[in-house]
Design an enzyme around this catalytic site. Sequence first.
Site: not given
Ligand code: CAA
Length: 266
Positions: A71, A116, A119, A139
């Site tokens: 998400a 998400g 999922e 999460e």
């Molecule tokens: N939401 C919004 N933006 C996201 C994102 C997310 N879930 N995941 C990555 N991005 C964005 C980053 O903010 C970044 O943007 P900027 O360049 O503007 O800063 C861009 O995508 C590239 O990401 P990273 O620089 O972080 O890339 P990385 O290679 O260093 O790391 C990653 C990759 C490990 C996937 C890391 O981005 C990460 O941990 N992302 C979040 C993963 C996460 O926690 N997902 C769960 C979300 S909560 C959810 O999903 C709830 C639900 O069940 C409904």
Amino acid sequence: DATSETPGPVRVEESDGVAVVTIDRPKALNALSAEVLTALGEAFAALAARGTEVRGVILTGAGGRAFVAGADIRAMADLTAAEAARLARLGHEVAAGIEGLGAPVIAAVDGFALGGGCELALACDLIYATDAAKFGQPEVRLGLIPGFGGTVRLPRAVGPQAARELIYTGRTIDAAEAERLGLVARRFADREALMAGARAVIEEISANAHTAVAIAKQVLTAADGTDTATASGIEVEGFERAFATEDHGEGIAAFLEKRDPSFTGR
Ligand code: CAA
């Protein structure tokens, strides 16, 4: 068609009755904002309205780094709890739309399928992945829990033990482990092989009676998580519906006449 003309975060391209739905927001690793979820829901509703013309769907992410990284965390930062619940409901509606489509849907995962994203893949009939795919439900690291069906579909896919471990630790696993757990049905060396493999299985499936496959999908979805007696009743009802189709008559006739069947989807 109308969906592919709409500029937005979801692209739909179709050839030979196979629709490729691409989440195209690579700068945010295809994160699911309300806008992306709405566009996805509309894309699947449009495919459903086309009936048997759509033989199968491949759902994938653009940019080469992610299927979907979850998400949209940035967009979630401003939400109230009630608004977050609405977002979760929207995620569940999209999942239901994928499960409700008669044609099989294959998640083609190359890169991250987190939160998400994992999922969303779980709502598909099959998850195919490249060796570079990564799965997880991180999460709890954000003080959240899975919100788009992870507590429901992940245990069904990998069993309650592995699901609890993944959800409580928030750990990310690679494609080989995901395959070992039964989360991934098939693994490919690279994206090209992944897309070709997904297309090939849709070809294989669509040689069969479309309605029978659609009924099998409905029965599997409806019976999932129910007790044996309920699931058996759902199966018998589906068997009866399949028996009443023209394609069933054709399938039997072709077998008895020692020829290939010619299915119509009726
Ligand atoms: N939401 C919004 N933006 C996201 C994102 C997310 N879930 N995941 C990555 N991005 C964005 C980053 O903010 C970044 O943007 P900027 O360049 O503007 O800063 C861009 O995508 C590239 O990401 P990273 O620089 O972080 O890339 P990385 O290679 O260093 O790391 C990653 C990759 C490990 C996937 C890391 O981005 C990460 O941990 N992302 C979040 C993963 C996460 O926690 N997902 C769960 C979300 S909560 C959810 O999903 C709830 C639900 O069940 C409904």
